[in-house]
Scaffold this motif. Structure first.
Motif, PDB file in Angstrom:
ATOM      1  N   GLY A 141       0.789  -1.227   0.000  1.00 11.00           N
ATOM      2  CA  GLY A 141       0.000   0.000   0.000  1.00 11.00           C
ATOM      3  C   GLY A 141       0.821   1.277   0.000  1.00 11.00           C
ATOM      4  O   GLY A 141       0.272   2.363   0.181  1.00 11.00           O
ATOM      5  N   THR A 142       2.124   1.155  -0.201  1.00 13.85           N
ATOM      6  CA  THR A 142       3.017   2.313  -0.215  1.00 13.85           C
ATOM      7  C   THR A 142       3.596   2.494  -1.609  1.00 13.85           C
ATOM      8  O   THR A 142       4.135   1.548  -2.192  1.00 13.85           O
ATOM      9  CB  THR A 142       4.170   2.132   0.795  1.00 13.85           C
ATOM     10  N   TYR A 143       3.467   3.714  -2.141  1.00 15.79           N
ATOM     11  CA  TYR A 143       4.076   4.063  -3.426  1.00 15.79           C
ATOM     12  C   TYR A 143       5.527   4.432  -3.143  1.00 15.79           C
ATOM     13  O   TYR A 143       5.817   5.239  -2.257  1.00 15.79           O
ATOM     14  CB  TYR A 143       3.341   5.248  -4.049  1.00 15.79           C
ATOM     15  N   ILE A 144       6.441   3.827  -3.884  1.00 19.49           N
ATOM     16  CA  ILE A 144       7.866   4.047  -3.662  1.00 19.49           C
ATOM     17  C   ILE A 144       8.526   4.477  -4.963  1.00 19.49           C
ATOM     18  O   ILE A 144       8.303   3.868  -6.012  1.00 19.49           O
ATOM     19  CB  ILE A 144       8.556   2.762  -3.150  1.00 19.49           C
ATOM     20  N   GLU A 145       9.323   5.523  -4.872  1.00 20.89           N
ATOM     21  CA  GLU A 145      10.170   5.980  -5.970  1.00 20.89           C
ATOM     22  C   GLU A 145      11.601   5.977  -5.471  1.00 20.89           C
ATOM     23  O   GLU A 145      11.906   6.609  -4.464  1.00 20.89           O
ATOM     24  CB  GLU A 145       9.817   7.422  -6.360  1.00 20.89           C
ATOM     25  N   MET A 146      12.445   5.255  -6.165  1.00 19.40           N
ATOM     26  CA  MET A 146      13.865   5.205  -5.828  1.00 19.40           C
ATOM     27  C   MET A 146      14.629   5.773  -7.009  1.00 19.40           C
ATOM     28  O   MET A 146      14.329   5.447  -8.157  1.00 19.40           O
ATOM     29  CB  MET A 146      14.295   3.760  -5.570  1.00 19.40           C
ATOM     30  N   ASN A 147      15.611   6.624  -6.725  1.00 21.71           N
ATOM     31  CA  ASN A 147      16.430   7.119  -7.822  1.00 21.71           C
ATOM     32  C   ASN A 147      17.880   7.219  -7.393  1.00 21.71           C
ATOM     33  O   ASN A 147      18.182   7.413  -6.212  1.00 21.71           O
ATOM     34  CB  ASN A 147      15.904   8.448  -8.374  1.00 21.71           C
ATOM     35  N   SER A 148      18.762   7.039  -8.370  1.00 20.87           N
ATOM     36  CA  SER A 148      20.189   7.154  -8.133  1.00 20.87           C
ATOM     37  C   SER A 148      20.890   7.409  -9.458  1.00 20.87           C
ATOM     38  O   SER A 148      20.487   6.877 -10.486  1.00 20.87           O
ATOM     39  CB  SER A 148      20.757   5.866  -7.513  1.00 20.87           C
ATOM     40  N   SER A 149      21.910   8.228  -9.416  1.00 23.32           N
ATOM     41  CA  SER A 149      22.763   8.419 -10.597  1.00 23.32           C
ATOM     42  C   SER A 149      24.127   7.791 -10.354  1.00 23.32           C
ATOM     43  O   SER A 149      25.015   7.889 -11.186  1.00 23.32           O
ATOM     44  CB  SER A 149      22.914   9.909 -10.919  1.00 23.32           C
ATOM     45  N   ARG A 150      24.298   7.149  -9.191  1.00 26.50           N
ATOM     46  CA  ARG A 150      25.581   6.536  -8.828  1.00 26.50           C
ATOM     47  C   ARG A 150      25.543   5.008  -8.751  1.00 26.50           C
ATOM     48  O   ARG A 150      26.567   4.362  -8.796  1.00 26.50           O
ATOM     49  CB  ARG A 150      26.053   7.094  -7.490  1.00 26.50           C
ATOM     50  N   LEU A 151      24.345   4.438  -8.579  1.00 29.01           N
ATOM     51  CA  LEU A 151      24.227   2.989  -8.459  1.00 29.01           C
ATOM     52  C   LEU A 151      23.697   2.395  -9.752  1.00 29.01           C
ATOM     53  O   LEU A 151      22.872   3.001 -10.429  1.00 29.01           O
ATOM     54  CB  LEU A 151      23.264   2.626  -7.315  1.00 29.01           C
ATOM     55  N   SER A 152      24.131   1.191 -10.045  1.00 24.58           N
ATOM     56  CA  SER A 152      23.657   0.497 -11.237  1.00 24.58           C
ATOM     57  C   SER A 152      22.211   0.042 -11.029  1.00 24.58           C
ATOM     58  O   SER A 152      21.708  -0.025  -9.899  1.00 24.58           O
ATOM     59  CB  SER A 152      24.529  -0.734 -11.502  1.00 24.58           C
ATOM     60  N   GLU A 153      21.562  -0.284 -12.129  1.00 22.47           N
ATOM     61  CA  GLU A 153      20.201  -0.831 -12.064  1.00 22.47           C
ATOM     62  C   GLU A 153      20.183  -2.069 -11.167  1.00 22.47           C
ATOM     63  O   GLU A 153      19.286  -2.222 -10.336  1.00 22.47           O
ATOM     64  CB  GLU A 153      19.729  -1.195 -13.473  1.00 22.47           C
ATOM     65  N   GLU A 154      21.163  -2.947 -11.305  1.00 20.49           N
ATOM     66  CA  GLU A 154      21.224  -4.176 -10.515  1.00 20.49           C
ATOM     67  C   GLU A 154      21.303  -3.868  -9.026  1.00 20.49           C
ATOM     68  O   GLU A 154      20.631  -4.501  -8.207  1.00 20.49           O
ATOM     69  CB  GLU A 154      22.409  -5.046 -10.945  1.00 20.49           C
ATOM     70  N   LYS A 155      22.149  -2.905  -8.634  1.00 20.68           N
ATOM     71  CA  LYS A 155      22.300  -2.543  -7.225  1.00 20.68           C
ATOM     72  C   LYS A 155      21.009  -1.907  -6.698  1.00 20.68           C
ATOM     73  O   LYS A 155      20.587  -2.185  -5.585  1.00 20.68           O
ATOM     74  CB  LYS A 155      23.477  -1.586  -7.052  1.00 20.68           C
ATOM     75  N   MET A 156      20.371  -1.078  -7.516  1.00 22.85           N
ATOM     76  CA  MET A 156      19.107  -0.471  -7.111  1.00 22.85           C
ATOM     77  C   MET A 156      18.046  -1.552  -6.875  1.00 22.85           C
ATOM     78  O   MET A 156      17.306  -1.501  -5.889  1.00 22.85           O
ATOM     79  CB  MET A 156      18.628   0.532  -8.159  1.00 22.85           C
TER      80      MET A 156
END
Length: 142
Positions: A119-134
């Protein structure tokens, strides 16, 4: 190295996650697999924002923003790669300038990851981590 965080090191006199959970009417999820040397800066307006910083508190490693959410429609999002996060449909979108060098001489990687969990909307962003790490961090959120 990614480890299970035992004690979070808060910075900037941040409100603790325990305090945040008492003030909101939705589930606040936190990653269980983050490097133990990262620090956490929290913000509570207008979203719940968890900003994990490097050990020197100078670089944002990953930002995780949360709010109450119930649906996430593909039609509302720019074209993105569909991914699975703990059995939930998520969407990952690489940055347009991914692979380029930023003003600090670092290669831009990562992107924007969105999903709904418990029930929680989550947005994660990074310009330093790879897609795999995210995705690894996202899948560790409980």
């Amino acid at each position: 190295m990614t480890t299970t965080a035992k004690e979070i090191k808060y910075n900037h006199n941040s409100v603790t996650i325990s305090e945040i959970k008492k003030k909101v009417d939705f589930t606040v999820l936190t990653p269980k697999k983050i490097p133990d040397y990262w620090t956490l800066d929290t913000k509570t307006t207008p979203w719940i924002m968890l900003h994990y910083m490097d050990s020197n508190d100078t670089k944002l490693m990953v930002a995780i923003h949360q709010s109450r959410g119930s649906t996430l429609s593909e039609a509302e999002l720019p074209p993105a790669q569909q991914v699975d996060i703990n059995g939930n449909k998520g969407y990952f979108l690489k940055w347009v300038d991914s692979g380029n060098v930023d003003n600090n001489g670092e290669i831009i990687t990562g992107g924007l990851l969105r999903w709904i969990q418990d029930g929680t909307y989550i947005e994660m962003n990074s310009s330093r981590l790879s897609e795999e790490k995210m995705l690894e961090i996202a899948r560790s959120m409980k």
